[in-house]
Design an enzyme around this catalytic site. Structure first.
Site, PDB file in Angstrom:
ATOM      1  N   ASN A 243      -3.053   3.738 -11.085  1.00  0.00           N
ATOM      2  CA  ASN A 243      -2.942   4.999 -11.839  1.00  0.00           C
ATOM      3  C   ASN A 243      -4.044   5.126 -12.883  1.00  0.00           C
ATOM      4  O   ASN A 243      -4.006   6.030 -13.718  1.00  0.00           O
ATOM      5  CB  ASN A 243      -1.578   5.065 -12.549  1.00  0.00           C
ATOM      6  CG  ASN A 243      -0.439   5.092 -11.559  1.00  0.00           C
ATOM      7  OD1 ASN A 243      -0.568   5.660 -10.476  1.00  0.00           O
ATOM      8  ND2 ASN A 243       0.676   4.455 -11.900  1.00  0.00           N
TER       9      ASN A 243
ATOM     10  N   LYS B 190       3.025   5.952  -0.412  1.00  0.00           N
ATOM     11  CA  LYS B 190       3.560   6.921  -1.375  1.00  0.00           C
ATOM     12  C   LYS B 190       3.613   8.284  -0.695  1.00  0.00           C
ATOM     13  O   LYS B 190       2.613   8.727  -0.114  1.00  0.00           O
ATOM     14  CB  LYS B 190       2.675   7.014  -2.613  1.00  0.00           C
ATOM     15  CG  LYS B 190       2.976   5.956  -3.645  1.00  0.00           C
ATOM     16  CD  LYS B 190       2.254   6.261  -4.954  1.00  0.00           C
ATOM     17  CE  LYS B 190       2.568   5.225  -6.009  1.00  0.00           C
ATOM     18  NZ  LYS B 190       1.791   5.433  -7.244  1.00  0.00           N
TER      19      LYS B 190
ATOM     20  N   HIS C  31      -8.503  17.297  -7.196  1.00  0.00           N
ATOM     21  CA  HIS C  31      -7.829  16.138  -7.805  1.00  0.00           C
ATOM     22  C   HIS C  31      -8.843  15.055  -8.192  1.00  0.00           C
ATOM     23  O   HIS C  31      -8.813  14.527  -9.309  1.00  0.00           O
ATOM     24  CB  HIS C  31      -6.795  15.575  -6.822  1.00  0.00           C
ATOM     25  CG  HIS C  31      -6.181  14.291  -7.283  1.00  0.00           C
ATOM     26  ND1 HIS C  31      -5.323  14.230  -8.359  1.00  0.00           N
ATOM     27  CD2 HIS C  31      -6.316  13.019  -6.837  1.00  0.00           C
ATOM     28  CE1 HIS C  31      -4.958  12.965  -8.548  1.00  0.00           C
ATOM     29  NE2 HIS C  31      -5.547  12.211  -7.636  1.00  0.00           N
TER      30      HIS C  31
ATOM     31  N   LYS D  81      -7.102  -1.590  -2.258  1.00  0.00           N
ATOM     32  CA  LYS D  81      -5.788  -0.950  -2.391  1.00  0.00           C
ATOM     33  C   LYS D  81      -4.714  -1.723  -1.628  1.00  0.00           C
ATOM     34  O   LYS D  81      -3.603  -1.928  -2.140  1.00  0.00           O
ATOM     35  CB  LYS D  81      -5.856   0.499  -1.898  1.00  0.00           C
ATOM     36  CG  LYS D  81      -4.486   1.138  -1.950  1.00  0.00           C
ATOM     37  CD  LYS D  81      -4.452   2.584  -2.231  1.00  0.00           C
ATOM     38  CE  LYS D  81      -3.001   2.995  -2.481  1.00  0.00           C
ATOM     39  NZ  LYS D  81      -2.818   4.426  -2.537  1.00  0.00           N
TER      40      LYS D  81
ATOM     41  N   GLU E 278       5.492  -0.352  -6.991  1.00  0.00           N
ATOM     42  CA  GLU E 278       4.965  -0.071  -8.342  1.00  0.00           C
ATOM     43  C   GLU E 278       5.877  -0.557  -9.465  1.00  0.00           C
ATOM     44  O   GLU E 278       6.205   0.180 -10.388  1.00  0.00           O
ATOM     45  CB  GLU E 278       4.685   1.433  -8.498  1.00  0.00           C
ATOM     46  CG  GLU E 278       3.704   1.708  -9.621  1.00  0.00           C
ATOM     47  CD  GLU E 278       3.233   3.149  -9.679  1.00  0.00           C
ATOM     48  OE1 GLU E 278       2.646   3.621  -8.690  1.00  0.00           O
ATOM     49  OE2 GLU E 278       3.466   3.789 -10.702  1.00  0.00           O
TER      50      GLU E 278
ATOM     51  N   ARG F 135      16.897  10.217   8.390  1.00  0.00           N
ATOM     52  CA  ARG F 135      16.748   9.067   7.459  1.00  0.00           C
ATOM     53  C   ARG F 135      15.571   8.173   7.828  1.00  0.00           C
ATOM     54  O   ARG F 135      15.538   6.993   7.480  1.00  0.00           O
ATOM     55  CB  ARG F 135      18.033   8.228   7.410  1.00  0.00           C
ATOM     56  CG  ARG F 135      19.230   9.031   6.934  1.00  0.00           C
ATOM     57  CD  ARG F 135      20.360   8.133   6.480  1.00  0.00           C
ATOM     58  NE  ARG F 135      21.501   8.936   6.089  1.00  0.00           N
ATOM     59  CZ  ARG F 135      22.501   9.257   6.893  1.00  0.00           C
ATOM     60  NH1 ARG F 135      22.505   8.840   8.148  1.00  0.00           N
ATOM     61  NH2 ARG F 135      23.486   9.987   6.465  1.00  0.00           N
TER      62      ARG F 135
ATOM     63  N   HIS G 297      -4.037  14.040 -14.234  1.00  0.00           N
ATOM     64  CA  HIS G 297      -2.925  14.920 -13.835  1.00  0.00           C
ATOM     65  C   HIS G 297      -2.675  15.997 -14.885  1.00  0.00           C
ATOM     66  O   HIS G 297      -2.348  17.141 -14.550  1.00  0.00           O
ATOM     67  CB  HIS G 297      -1.651  14.113 -13.601  1.00  0.00           C
ATOM     68  CG  HIS G 297      -1.642  13.378 -12.291  1.00  0.00           C
ATOM     69  ND1 HIS G 297      -0.811  12.327 -12.011  1.00  0.00           N
ATOM     70  CD2 HIS G 297      -2.380  13.551 -11.167  1.00  0.00           C
ATOM     71  CE1 HIS G 297      -1.034  11.890 -10.786  1.00  0.00           C
ATOM     72  NE2 HIS G 297      -1.985  12.610 -10.247  1.00  0.00           N
TER      73      HIS G 297
ATOM     74  N   ARG H   3       0.889  -2.480  -9.326  1.00  0.00           N
ATOM     75  CA  ARG H   3       0.414  -1.236  -8.692  1.00  0.00           C
ATOM     76  C   ARG H   3       0.094  -0.150  -9.717  1.00  0.00           C
ATOM     77  O   ARG H   3      -0.614   0.803  -9.404  1.00  0.00           O
ATOM     78  CB  ARG H   3       1.442  -0.753  -7.655  1.00  0.00           C
ATOM     79  CG  ARG H   3       0.925   0.412  -6.832  1.00  0.00           C
ATOM     80  CD  ARG H   3       1.733   0.686  -5.589  1.00  0.00           C
ATOM     81  NE  ARG H   3       1.217   1.849  -4.892  1.00  0.00           N
ATOM     82  CZ  ARG H   3       1.606   2.233  -3.697  1.00  0.00           C
ATOM     83  NH1 ARG H   3       2.518   1.546  -3.039  1.00  0.00           N
ATOM     84  NH2 ARG H   3       1.097   3.316  -3.143  1.00  0.00           N
TER      85      ARG H   3
ATOM     86  N   GLU I 151     -11.427   8.488  -6.572  1.00  0.00           N
ATOM     87  CA  GLU I 151     -10.627   7.275  -6.299  1.00  0.00           C
ATOM     88  C   GLU I 151     -11.548   6.068  -6.056  1.00  0.00           C
ATOM     89  O   GLU I 151     -11.176   4.931  -6.363  1.00  0.00           O
ATOM     90  CB  GLU I 151      -9.693   7.502  -5.107  1.00  0.00           C
ATOM     91  CG  GLU I 151      -8.739   8.688  -5.256  1.00  0.00           C
ATOM     92  CD  GLU I 151      -7.746   8.582  -6.423  1.00  0.00           C
ATOM     93  OE1 GLU I 151      -7.525   7.460  -6.940  1.00  0.00           O
ATOM     94  OE2 GLU I 151      -7.200   9.639  -6.821  1.00  0.00           O
TER      95      GLU I 151
ATOM     96  N   HIS J 296      -5.384   8.369 -14.307  1.00  0.00           N
ATOM     97  CA  HIS J 296      -4.608   9.443 -13.686  1.00  0.00           C
ATOM     98  C   HIS J 296      -3.694  10.206 -14.640  1.00  0.00           C
ATOM     99  O   HIS J 296      -3.331  11.338 -14.348  1.00  0.00           O
ATOM    100  CB  HIS J 296      -3.781   8.893 -12.513  1.00  0.00           C
ATOM    101  CG  HIS J 296      -4.556   8.814 -11.239  1.00  0.00           C
ATOM    102  ND1 HIS J 296      -5.705   8.069 -11.114  1.00  0.00           N
ATOM    103  CD2 HIS J 296      -4.369   9.412 -10.031  1.00  0.00           C
ATOM    104  CE1 HIS J 296      -6.165   8.196  -9.886  1.00  0.00           C
ATOM    105  NE2 HIS J 296      -5.383   9.006  -9.204  1.00  0.00           N
TER     106      HIS J 296
HETATM  107  N1  GLY Z   1      -2.591   6.464  -5.609  1.00  0.00           N
HETATM  108  C1  GLY Z   1      -1.952   5.450  -6.343  1.00  0.00           C
HETATM  109  C2  GLY Z   1      -1.050   4.594  -5.536  1.00  0.00           C
HETATM  110  O1  GLY Z   1      -1.000   4.724  -4.336  1.00  0.00           O
HETATM  111  O2  GLY Z   1      -0.330   3.791  -6.084  1.00  0.00           O
END
Ligand code: GLY
Length: 349
Positions: A233, A134, A251, A215, A225, A112, A240, A229, A176, A236
């Site tokens: 995206n 993430k 990517h 960031k 998010e 955990r 994607h 946040r 990015e 994206h």
């Molecule tokens: N790559 C987008 C984020 O980390 O929210």
């Protein structure tokens, strides 16, 4: 060295050391460590790993996005169990975005949650994926479908790794970086003024901390998010969709193409600064080296239906650039989005 901290919601903080000597910092990790990397990175840095953590077991996954799956995740968890890692121990994830995402997820699941140190070795992972907690694997044909938020204790960003990267990997990171420039006017101006240095290692090393600052600021304000946040995206949803449908580019190259397409969507569907969006598109096109041969826009659009950012099945959720340093959230009915991708592809090719 520049340092940033992102506080955890449940106490503690994630510390990002930008401009450090990664192997010197890895050696300072307390408790037992296991190193998770990929076969390419192990071939380049295996000796340095052994020198700084002589007793640590090393598990290397096959390099490549196609291995960002449950088989790799469970193979890593098996190796962690075989090494008898405990709660106070640390998984050191040394590699690009794929190793960082899979390793971060394994560190969240095992017992955990055990310690995690991210050591990003690609431009993309330095400016984006190693920062912000993430973690995920791709599942059932959807990118990053299974994952959790887990902030690493430390992120060790070392410019020396960039020197061994091929141009294609640099372009991947530029996706990015251009995205961040769409969110931050100062970075946008810097990139425009240094267009001819976009592939220069010294220039990139100099702008990595600015990207991390952008960031880290967003992630601090909205770690899970819930709102802000979503700006990260930008471009994206379409990126994607292209990536899942086509899969031949990296990517970041799809992110550059996604920014190009979504700037065009912004021009057609929201109040925006069209001249600025044209400049942003030029920058994205320049970083991409021209428009790539693309797959069927109609087929790609169907992949956007699966995007986890959509809140309604029939609508496609997008974060699009709007004005210098400003983004907008846009939702388009699927049929409209599909028609627009076809139109934009014809116009941009
Ligand atoms: N790559 C987008 C984020 O980390 O929210």
């Amino acid at each position: 060295m520049r340092t940033f901290s992102i506080p955890y919601t449940d106490g503690g903080e994630s510390r990002i050391l930008c401009g450090c000597n990664a192997f010197e910092e890895i050696a300072k990790t307390s408790g037992r460590c296991m190193v998770f990397t990929d076969t390419n990175v192990r071939a380049l840095y295996g000796d340095k790993i052994a020198a700084c953590l002589p007793d640590a077991p090393v598990f290397a996954m096959q390099a490549g996005e196609e291995h960002k799956n449950e088989s790799t995740l469970f193979a890593l968890l098996s190796a962690m169990a075989a090494a008898q890692l405990h709660r106070g121990d640390t998984l050191v994830c040394l590699g690009g975005g794929v190793a960082g995402d899979v390793g971060g997820l394994a560190s969240a699941l095992y017992m955990r949650g055990i310690g995690c140190v991210q050591v990003p070795t690609t431009l993309l992972s330095q400016v984006d994926s190693s920062v912000g907690g993430k973690t995920a694997i791709d599942f059932h044909g959807v990118k990053n479908l299974v994952g959790v938020f887990k902030q690493p204790e430390r992120v060790l960003v070392d410019g020396a790794f960039l020197k061994t990267l091929p141009a294609r990997e640099i372009r991947c990171g530029l996706g990015e970086i251009v995205k961040h420039a769409a969110l931050d006017g100062a970075l946008f101006d810097t990139l425009l003024a240094n267009r001819n240095s976009l592939f220069d290692c010294d220039f990139l090393t100099a702008v990595v901390p600015d990207n991390i600052a952008i960031k880290a600021d967003v992630v601090q304000k909205d770690p899970k998010e819930r709102g802000l946040r979503k700006c990260l995206n930008l471009g994206h949803t379409t990126a994607h969709a292209f990536e899942l449908c086509d899969g031949k580019l990296s990517h970041g190259e799809y992110v550059l193409a996604g920014i190009l397409f979504e700037a065009e969507l912004a021009k057609a569907h929201i109040a925006c600064d069209k001249a600025y969006l044209g400049e942003l598109q030029d920058l994205a096109r320049f970083a991409l080296g021209g428009m790539p041969a693309m797959i069927s826009a109609r087929e790609a659009a169907s992949y956007a239906k699966l995007d986890k950012k959509n809140t309604q099945a029939a609508k496609i959720a997008l974060t699009v650039p709007a004005e210098r340093g400003k983004f907008a959230l846009l939702e388009l009915p699927y049929e409209v989005y599909c028609g627009e991708l076809i139109r934009i592809q014809e116009e941009l090719s």
